[in-house]
Design a protein around this motif. Sequence first.
Motif, short mmCIF file in Angstrom:
data_model
loop_
_atom_site.label_atom_id
_atom_site.label_comp_id
_atom_site.label_asym_id
_atom_site.label_seq_id
_atom_site.Cartn_x
_atom_site.Cartn_y
_atom_site.Cartn_z
N ARG A 47 -4.04 -0.45 -25.25
CA ARG A 47 -4.29 0.89 -25.80
C ARG A 47 -3.08 1.82 -25.65
O ARG A 47 -2.78 2.62 -26.53
CB ARG A 47 -5.48 1.50 -25.06
N ASP A 182 -0.34 0.50 -28.36
CA ASP A 182 -1.08 1.51 -29.14
C ASP A 182 -2.20 0.85 -29.94
O ASP A 182 -2.43 1.20 -31.10
CB ASP A 182 -0.11 2.26 -30.09
N ALA A 183 -2.84 -0.12 -29.33
CA ALA A 183 -3.89 -0.88 -30.02
C ALA A 183 -5.17 -0.83 -29.19
O ALA A 183 -5.49 -1.77 -28.46
CB ALA A 183 -3.44 -2.32 -30.24
N GLU A 184 -5.86 0.28 -29.28
CA GLU A 184 -7.13 0.42 -28.52
C GLU A 184 -8.23 -0.35 -29.23
O GLU A 184 -8.45 -0.17 -30.43
CB GLU A 184 -7.52 1.89 -28.43
N ARG A 186 -11.67 -0.68 -30.36
CA ARG A 186 -12.74 0.32 -30.53
C ARG A 186 -14.08 -0.31 -30.89
O ARG A 186 -15.12 0.22 -30.59
CB ARG A 186 -12.33 1.30 -31.63
N THR A 199 -9.17 -2.37 -33.94
CA THR A 199 -8.35 -1.55 -33.05
C THR A 199 -7.66 -0.44 -33.84
O THR A 199 -7.68 -0.45 -35.08
CB THR A 199 -7.24 -2.38 -32.35
N SER A 200 -7.01 0.44 -33.12
CA SER A 200 -6.25 1.50 -33.77
C SER A 200 -5.01 0.94 -34.44
O SER A 200 -4.29 1.67 -35.13
CB SER A 200 -5.87 2.56 -32.72
N ALA A 201 -4.72 -0.34 -34.27
CA ALA A 201 -3.53 -0.95 -34.89
C ALA A 201 -3.91 -2.09 -35.83
O ALA A 201 -3.06 -2.92 -36.17
CB ALA A 201 -2.60 -1.47 -33.80
#
Length: 392
Positions: A47, A182-184, A186, A199-201
């Motif tokens: 994340r 930067d890959a949360e 979710r 993920t956010s990525a």
Amino acid sequence: MSPCPKLIAMPDASATAYDAIIVGAGIAGASAAYFLAPERRVLVLERESQPGYHSTGRSAALFSEAYGNAAIRALTTGGKPFFQNPPAGFVERPVLSPRGAMFVGRADQTALLDRTAAEASRLVPGIRRIDGAAARAIVPVLRAGYLAGAVLEPDAMDIDVHALHQGYLKGMRAAGGELRLDAEVRELARSGGSWRAVTSAGTFAAPILINAAGAWADELGRRAGAAGIGLSPKRRTAILFDPPAGSDSAGWPLVVDVAESFYFKPDAGKLLGSPADETPIAPCDVQPEELDVALAVERIQQAADLPIARITHRWAGLRSFVADKTLVAGFDREVAGLFWLAGQGGYGIQTSPAMGRIAAALVLGRTIPADLARLGVSQAMLSPVRLAAAKA
Ligand SMILES: Cc1cc2nc3c(=O)[nH]c(=O)nc-3n(C[C@H](O)[C@H](O)[C@H](O)COP(=O)(O)OP(=O)(O)OC[C@H]3O[C@@H](n4cnc5c(N)ncnc54)[C@H](O)[C@@H]3O)c2cc1C
């Protein structure tokens, strides 16, 4: 009449596919990735924008074979050959450097000192019980009126945590593994024998999901549909301060109260101190509380003649424990393809070579590596199933 359409799980064309997704790029996720990547396509999802931002980057960096319960001590000792002799190119300089540890006690703690010495010396031959005068000869600032004796572990070491963590990640990449920052994660869903991690990525897929989310492991497990392992994150505070002028503190061992109510150790020209607090707290980017900083100063000064005029740095980190304080590695009993690698507590760095190897072996359907089994490490003592059984 035409038959009802069958629900067939289709592979998700929009998701990038791997053999295993590891959530969390702290020391737990990084070490598992390092040992798994030579055999499987591995993706590590983190994340934060830097790996090691949470507990891994906030530790006291000590390797002690006398610390923790019998399982922890076996895992620590089992990782020693890797620390002492890592594969060529893993790190540029030794990961361990001499430090030593001294477990100190007052007169009313004599029985605890004796017990600690007896238990620890069974696994670590160099450990010995010393009296107060001998302890003060090693760390002269210890107060004569406070100290009754100590247990000395001469072979405790400082760990270069940054080099170790980077070594795992570099080795994992060299073996074809990938790290996404930067890959949360979710959302998690499982269909057709595969996890889909949103993920956010981007979205990624793999049949196995390794939960190495540190303090967030229960949260992530629940997102995957599991019941959880009863993880309890606990805040621990640390401060850095100047050693007394003219003291030869660089060579002191770590000094820790035998009941673990404070410790201090040299750290790059300063002294690192802690009140050894264990305050339960929900997982977060934890910060130090003034009260704990004050407690660190008070407890250290009760035991040692150490003027702490200026605190140059203060921080806090999370140590996350399950009920029996032993680490967790194994597949979930009910949720297919979910592997737990959690509960690293205050030992996640020093146990990482053993735990990384164990996680890779169990994910690959193998048994505990023979050298670790010989030290008494078993699949049952690490399994998440033991925690469900204890709750029932
Ligand atoms: C003050 C202090 C002193 C310590 N001293 C020592 C010591 O001397 N020796 C020792 O061995 N150990 C020590 N420890 C313990 C050690 O630091 C921990 O056991 C270890 O760092 C835990 O590693 P981890 O990878 O499980 O957790 P972390 O390092 O916290 O990594 C977990 C990662 O998962 C990520 N994550 C969580 N949820 C998600 C999500 N949904 N999506 C993507 N990523 C996610 C987080 O961002 C985090 O980076 C100490 C700890 C503290 C706080």
